[in-house]
Design a protein around this motif. Structure first.
Motif, mmCIF file in Angstrom:
data_model
loop_
_atom_site.group_PDB
_atom_site.id
_atom_site.type_symbol
_atom_site.label_atom_id
_atom_site.label_comp_id
_atom_site.label_asym_id
_atom_site.label_seq_id
_atom_site.Cartn_x
_atom_site.Cartn_y
_atom_site.Cartn_z
ATOM 1 N N PHE A 169 41.894 48.428 26.996
ATOM 2 C CA PHE A 169 41.741 47.303 27.907
ATOM 3 C C PHE A 169 40.287 46.849 27.899
ATOM 4 O O PHE A 169 39.373 47.663 27.768
ATOM 5 C CB PHE A 169 42.194 47.703 29.319
ATOM 6 C CG PHE A 169 43.621 48.184 29.330
ATOM 7 C CD1 PHE A 169 44.666 47.288 29.232
ATOM 8 C CD2 PHE A 169 43.908 49.538 29.395
ATOM 9 C CE1 PHE A 169 45.979 47.733 29.207
ATOM 10 C CE2 PHE A 169 45.218 49.995 29.367
ATOM 11 C CZ PHE A 169 46.255 49.086 29.277
ATOM 12 N N PRO A 170 40.040 45.550 28.045
ATOM 13 C CA PRO A 170 38.680 45.044 27.887
ATOM 14 C C PRO A 170 37.764 45.345 29.067
ATOM 15 O O PRO A 170 38.205 45.518 30.195
ATOM 16 C CB PRO A 170 38.891 43.533 27.749
ATOM 17 C CG PRO A 170 40.141 43.252 28.520
ATOM 18 C CD PRO A 170 41.012 44.475 28.294
ATOM 19 N N SER A 171 36.479 45.390 28.748
ATOM 20 C CA SER A 171 35.411 45.388 29.741
ATOM 21 C C SER A 171 34.716 44.033 29.593
ATOM 22 O O SER A 171 34.870 43.364 28.566
ATOM 23 C CB SER A 171 34.421 46.521 29.476
ATOM 24 O OG SER A 171 35.054 47.776 29.640
ATOM 25 N N GLY A 172 33.950 43.634 30.588
ATOM 26 C CA GLY A 172 33.305 42.342 30.449
ATOM 27 C C GLY A 172 32.457 41.947 31.634
ATOM 28 O O GLY A 172 32.098 42.764 32.482
ATOM 29 N N ILE A 173 32.183 40.656 31.683
ATOM 30 C CA ILE A 173 31.350 40.081 32.732
ATOM 31 C C ILE A 173 31.883 38.693 33.083
ATOM 32 O O ILE A 173 32.423 37.994 32.224
ATOM 33 C CB ILE A 173 29.870 39.994 32.288
ATOM 34 C CG1 ILE A 173 28.967 39.586 33.437
ATOM 35 C CG2 ILE A 173 29.710 39.075 31.080
ATOM 36 C CD1 ILE A 173 27.488 39.759 33.153
ATOM 37 N N SER A 174 31.760 38.348 34.347
ATOM 38 C CA SER A 174 32.094 37.007 34.810
ATOM 39 C C SER A 174 30.937 36.491 35.637
ATOM 40 O O SER A 174 30.227 37.260 36.291
ATOM 41 C CB SER A 174 33.367 37.009 35.671
ATOM 42 O OG SER A 174 34.489 37.369 34.914
ATOM 43 N N VAL A 175 30.770 35.177 35.619
ATOM 44 C CA VAL A 175 29.756 34.521 36.431
ATOM 45 C C VAL A 175 30.489 33.537 37.333
ATOM 46 O O VAL A 175 31.218 32.665 36.851
ATOM 47 C CB VAL A 175 28.719 33.774 35.560
ATOM 48 C CG1 VAL A 175 27.674 33.100 36.432
ATOM 49 C CG2 VAL A 175 28.077 34.731 34.553
ATOM 50 N N ILE A 176 30.314 33.713 38.642
ATOM 51 C CA ILE A 176 31.017 32.889 39.624
ATOM 52 C C ILE A 176 30.006 32.006 40.336
ATOM 53 O O ILE A 176 28.968 32.483 40.811
ATOM 54 C CB ILE A 176 31.744 33.776 40.657
ATOM 55 C CG1 ILE A 176 32.738 34.704 39.951
ATOM 56 C CG2 ILE A 176 32.450 32.912 41.710
ATOM 57 C CD1 ILE A 176 33.272 35.823 40.824
ATOM 58 N N GLY A 177 30.296 30.723 40.420
ATOM 59 C CA GLY A 177 29.431 29.775 41.115
ATOM 60 C C GLY A 177 30.260 28.720 41.818
ATOM 61 O O GLY A 177 31.491 28.730 41.754
ATOM 62 N N ALA A 178 29.566 27.807 42.498
ATOM 63 C CA ALA A 178 30.250 26.724 43.209
ATOM 64 C C ALA A 178 31.038 25.883 42.218
ATOM 65 O O ALA A 178 30.577 25.602 41.110
ATOM 66 C CB ALA A 178 29.236 25.865 43.954
#
Length: 165
Positions: A74-83
């Motif tokens: 299963f993948p690992s990762g990063i997300s960037v959340i903004g308006a």
């Protein structure tokens, strides 16, 4: 460029609804639960433990989400959340270890967390509910080929393991 010049792409005031995301900040233990046959016709129920951290980027305009899985399938990762583009909405930019990148729309009212993307042939949505005491998020992902008929993909639950100040 003088100190009063501002590039056109620099936003003005920080949207106040970003404050709703403060409750997510910290470290969470995660568990994805895939039902039998999801991974193939003969597969059993599969539990995939991992962790997720949420932390503000300097300026508190973007929330970084880093996730890892103990099972390398299963993948690992990063997300960037903004308006997001509309008041009270967010945009999540998702990147994972498979090389997948996606853009999701998102709402979070302080209790219900919803992510979705509308992509021909592969629509997705996640709905999670934050416990009243802020210590758990119970949710699930669903997928659709056409945005009309949805099928459960997997449960994804979070349990708070550490809060950040």
């Amino acid at each position: 460029m003088t100190s009063t010049d501002q590039p056109q792409d620099v936003p003005g005031e920080r949207p106040s609804w970003l404050d709703r995301l403060d409750v997510l900040v910290g470290r969470w233990d995660t568990e994805a639960v895939f039902e039998a046959a999801f991974m193939g016709p003969d597969s059993q129920d599969t539990r995939a433990p991992g962790s997720t951290t949420f932390e503000w980027l300097a300026g508190h305009r973007f929330l970084l989400q880093r996730f890892t899985n103990e099972n390398s399938a299963f993948p690992s990762g990063i997300s960037v959340i903004g308006a997001g583009p509309v008041t009270d909405t967010f945009t999540q930019r998702y990147y994972d270890s498979r090389g997948v990148e996606r853009v999701y729309q998102m709402t979070f009212d302080g209790r219900e967390w919803t992510l979705w993307r509308e992509s021909p042939g592969f629509w997705q949505r996640y709905t999670g509910l934050l416990a009243a005491d802020g210590t758990a998020i119970t949710g699930a992902w669903a997928a659709s080929a056409d945005g009309q008929e949805w099928r459960h993909e997997f449960a994804l639950n979070h349990t708070r393991s550490a809060a950040y100040n």
